[in-house]
Design a protein around this motif. Structure first.
Motif, PDB file in Angstrom:
ATOM      1  N   HIS A  10       0.831  -1.205   0.000  1.00  0.00           N
ATOM      2  CA  HIS A  10       0.000   0.000   0.000  1.00  0.00           C
ATOM      3  C   HIS A  10       0.865   1.254   0.000  1.00  0.00           C
ATOM      4  O   HIS A  10       0.537   2.250  -0.671  1.00  0.00           O
ATOM      5  CB  HIS A  10      -0.939  -0.009   1.201  1.00  0.00           C
ATOM      6  CG  HIS A  10      -1.979   1.069   1.154  1.00  0.00           C
ATOM      7  ND1 HIS A  10      -2.902   1.156   0.139  1.00  0.00           N
ATOM      8  CD2 HIS A  10      -2.226   2.132   1.979  1.00  0.00           C
ATOM      9  CE1 HIS A  10      -3.686   2.207   0.333  1.00  0.00           C
ATOM     10  NE2 HIS A  10      -3.292   2.814   1.434  1.00  0.00           N
ATOM     11  N   HIS A  13       1.982   1.763  -3.470  1.00  0.00           N
ATOM     12  CA  HIS A  13       0.860   2.222  -4.292  1.00  0.00           C
ATOM     13  C   HIS A  13       0.609   3.709  -4.057  1.00  0.00           C
ATOM     14  O   HIS A  13       0.382   4.471  -5.012  1.00  0.00           O
ATOM     15  CB  HIS A  13      -0.387   1.408  -3.951  1.00  0.00           C
ATOM     16  CG  HIS A  13      -1.551   1.677  -4.851  1.00  0.00           C
ATOM     17  ND1 HIS A  13      -1.587   1.253  -6.164  1.00  0.00           N
ATOM     18  CD2 HIS A  13      -2.720   2.339  -4.638  1.00  0.00           C
ATOM     19  CE1 HIS A  13      -2.726   1.648  -6.719  1.00  0.00           C
ATOM     20  NE2 HIS A  13      -3.429   2.306  -5.815  1.00  0.00           N
ATOM     21  N   GLU A  14       0.679   4.143  -2.810  1.00  0.00           N
ATOM     22  CA  GLU A  14       0.501   5.554  -2.492  1.00  0.00           C
ATOM     23  C   GLU A  14       1.633   6.399  -3.080  1.00  0.00           C
ATOM     24  O   GLU A  14       1.412   7.520  -3.561  1.00  0.00           O
ATOM     25  CB  GLU A  14       0.439   5.750  -0.977  1.00  0.00           C
ATOM     26  CG  GLU A  14      -0.840   5.265  -0.339  1.00  0.00           C
ATOM     27  CD  GLU A  14      -1.962   6.291  -0.441  1.00  0.00           C
ATOM     28  OE1 GLU A  14      -2.134   6.893  -1.518  1.00  0.00           O
ATOM     29  OE2 GLU A  14      -2.673   6.487   0.559  1.00  0.00           O
ATOM     30  N   ARG A  15       2.843   5.867  -3.043  1.00  0.00           N
ATOM     31  CA  ARG A  15       3.980   6.609  -3.608  1.00  0.00           C
ATOM     32  C   ARG A  15       3.772   6.855  -5.098  1.00  0.00           C
ATOM     33  O   ARG A  15       3.994   7.968  -5.599  1.00  0.00           O
ATOM     34  CB  ARG A  15       5.282   5.835  -3.379  1.00  0.00           C
ATOM     35  CG  ARG A  15       6.533   6.597  -3.806  1.00  0.00           C
ATOM     36  CD  ARG A  15       7.751   5.701  -3.828  1.00  0.00           C
ATOM     37  NE  ARG A  15       7.645   4.691  -4.884  1.00  0.00           N
ATOM     38  CZ  ARG A  15       7.885   4.939  -6.175  1.00  0.00           C
ATOM     39  NH1 ARG A  15       8.219   6.145  -6.578  1.00  0.00           N
ATOM     40  NH2 ARG A  15       7.786   3.964  -7.058  1.00  0.00           N
ATOM     41  N   ARG A  17       0.891   6.868  -6.690  1.00  0.00           N
ATOM     42  CA  ARG A  17      -0.259   7.746  -6.863  1.00  0.00           C
ATOM     43  C   ARG A  17       0.156   9.210  -6.733  1.00  0.00           C
ATOM     44  O   ARG A  17      -0.375  10.085  -7.419  1.00  0.00           O
ATOM     45  CB  ARG A  17      -1.336   7.397  -5.825  1.00  0.00           C
ATOM     46  CG  ARG A  17      -2.543   8.323  -5.868  1.00  0.00           C
ATOM     47  CD  ARG A  17      -3.540   7.935  -4.794  1.00  0.00           C
ATOM     48  NE  ARG A  17      -4.294   6.752  -5.182  1.00  0.00           N
ATOM     49  CZ  ARG A  17      -4.611   5.745  -4.392  1.00  0.00           C
ATOM     50  NH1 ARG A  17      -4.210   5.735  -3.139  1.00  0.00           N
ATOM     51  NH2 ARG A  17      -5.314   4.724  -4.833  1.00  0.00           N
ATOM     52  N   TYR A 118      -2.161  16.423  -1.132  1.00  0.00           N
ATOM     53  CA  TYR A 118      -2.578  15.036  -0.927  1.00  0.00           C
ATOM     54  C   TYR A 118      -1.952  14.452   0.336  1.00  0.00           C
ATOM     55  O   TYR A 118      -0.739  14.564   0.543  1.00  0.00           O
ATOM     56  CB  TYR A 118      -2.191  14.190  -2.137  1.00  0.00           C
ATOM     57  CG  TYR A 118      -2.600  12.737  -2.015  1.00  0.00           C
ATOM     58  CD1 TYR A 118      -3.937  12.379  -1.948  1.00  0.00           C
ATOM     59  CD2 TYR A 118      -1.643  11.731  -1.952  1.00  0.00           C
ATOM     60  CE1 TYR A 118      -4.321  11.058  -1.817  1.00  0.00           C
ATOM     61  CE2 TYR A 118      -2.020  10.400  -1.841  1.00  0.00           C
ATOM     62  CZ  TYR A 118      -3.358  10.072  -1.773  1.00  0.00           C
ATOM     63  OH  TYR A 118      -3.731   8.761  -1.648  1.00  0.00           O
ATOM     64  N   GLY A 120      -2.897  11.127   1.480  1.00  0.00           N
ATOM     65  CA  GLY A 120      -3.109   9.690   1.548  1.00  0.00           C
ATOM     66  C   GLY A 120      -4.570   9.286   1.463  1.00  0.00           C
ATOM     67  O   GLY A 120      -5.473  10.110   1.615  1.00  0.00           O
ATOM     68  N   THR A 121      -4.779   8.014   1.193  1.00  0.00           N
ATOM     69  CA  THR A 121      -6.118   7.447   1.052  1.00  0.00           C
ATOM     70  C   THR A 121      -6.387   6.455   2.179  1.00  0.00           C
ATOM     71  O   THR A 121      -5.576   5.555   2.411  1.00  0.00           O
ATOM     72  CB  THR A 121      -6.245   6.723  -0.309  1.00  0.00           C
ATOM     73  OG1 THR A 121      -6.138   7.682  -1.359  1.00  0.00           O
ATOM     74  CG2 THR A 121      -7.578   6.007  -0.430  1.00  0.00           C
ATOM     75  N   THR A 225      -8.450  -1.099  -5.220  1.00  0.00           N
ATOM     76  CA  THR A 225      -7.957   0.267  -5.256  1.00  0.00           C
ATOM     77  C   THR A 225      -8.918   1.208  -5.971  1.00  0.00           C
ATOM     78  O   THR A 225      -9.724   0.796  -6.809  1.00  0.00           O
ATOM     79  CB  THR A 225      -6.595   0.331  -5.971  1.00  0.00           C
ATOM     80  OG1 THR A 225      -6.717  -0.235  -7.274  1.00  0.00           O
ATOM     81  CG2 THR A 225      -5.534  -0.434  -5.188  1.00  0.00           C
ATOM     82  N   GLU A 254      -9.306  -0.022  -0.444  1.00  0.00           N
ATOM     83  CA  GLU A 254      -9.306   1.420  -0.255  1.00  0.00           C
ATOM     84  C   GLU A 254     -10.726   1.973  -0.063  1.00  0.00           C
ATOM     85  O   GLU A 254     -11.682   1.494  -0.676  1.00  0.00           O
ATOM     86  CB  GLU A 254      -8.624   2.109  -1.427  1.00  0.00           C
ATOM     87  CG  GLU A 254      -7.127   1.857  -1.456  1.00  0.00           C
ATOM     88  CD  GLU A 254      -6.403   2.687  -2.475  1.00  0.00           C
ATOM     89  OE1 GLU A 254      -5.222   3.017  -2.222  1.00  0.00           O
ATOM     90  OE2 GLU A 254      -6.982   3.003  -3.538  1.00  0.00           O
TER      91      GLU A 254
END
Length: 258
Positions: A10, A13-15, A17, A118, A120-121, A225, A254
């Motif tokens: 995760h 994935h955030e990096r 995004r 941003y 994070g999610t 996601t 998510e």
């Protein structure tokens, strides 16, 4: 997958995004036609026709394409559906692409407030409960599946080789899958009973690895996601096919972005 591995996945994935030229950096979505038009967040006058996308750059304007500075008139040629190229413009990138049968220009600026702000999610806590073994069932022939899009009036067509059947919360379920980005793998677009409540209303995406020799696959909904349309109005994301509206609450993966 252990929670430790999920945390690492995760975070990566955030990096991605939050990449400086990722979809959070998009500042506009512009559909092209044969009339040259200028946009405030990109240089040049842009148009498209039978020969593909063309930009006319005036004196003092330039773009970097494939490492080379271009000036004057530049043709990007005919782009394939879901294909595209990126042209450099200072710190920005100008995405030139084809989506749903339309040629588009989508500038990406790293100082876009959506990106710089941003944080994070949110996501459900990792749970083995939503690591489910299913079975891939191939269609006799691959099917062309037309789905809607986040942009009104736009449609996407994907090739579906089959579907994945599984059971969750005691309910037999199935997902129509599309060919994925990894060899032999798939992805599925879906909604469920959490959609519009705790998760993004329009869609989520789930990557599925290639099936084993006996057809079994693992659906790890912890890795469900959001698509770009959950974050920006400038996305052309596909919507799930009707049969992928799952009648259960998939409390994994998510959640709706803050």
């Amino acid at each position: 997958m252990t929670k430790h591995l999920w945390d690492a996945w995760h975070a990566e994935h955030e990096r991605k995004r939050a990449d400086r030229h990722g979809f959070l950096a998009v500042t506009s979505l512009n559909f092209l036609d044969e009339t040259p038009r200028r946009f405030p967040d990109a240089p040049g006058a842009w148009s498209t026709g039978p020969g593909g996308v063309v930009v006319d750059l005036t004196e003092g304007e330039s773009l970097t394409v494939d490492g080379t500075e271009v000036t004057g008139r530049h043709s990007f040629g005919v782009l394939p559906e879901r294909g595209g190229v990126s042209a450099g413009f200072g710190d920005a990138v100008i995405e030139v692409a084809r989506r749903g049968g339309f040629d588009i220009v989508r500038p990406r600026h790293p100082d876009n407030p959506l990106l710089t702000g941003y944080r994070g999610t949110p996501a459900y806590e990792h749970t083995e409960k939503w690591e489910i073994t299913g079975r891939y069932v191939a269609f006799d022939e691959p099917r062309q599946v037309t789905v809607g899009a986040a942009v009104e009036g736009l449609e996407h067509v994907y090739e579906s080789p089959g579907r994945v059947e599984f059971e969750a919360l005691g309910t037999p379920l199935a997902l129509t899958v599309f060919n994925g980005h990894t060899p032999g793998g798939f992805f599925a677009l879906f909604t469920d009973e959490t959609s519009g409540v705790t998760t993004y209303a329009a869609n989520r995406s789930l990557a599925i690895g290639a099936p084993a020799a006996d057809g079994t696959v693992v659906l790890d909904f912890n890795r469900a996601t959001n698509l770009p349309c959950a974050y920006t109005e400038f996305a052309t994301c596909p919507l799930p096919p009707a049969e992928n509206r799952l009648p259960v609450a998939v409390e994994a993966g998510e959640k709706t972005p803050v």
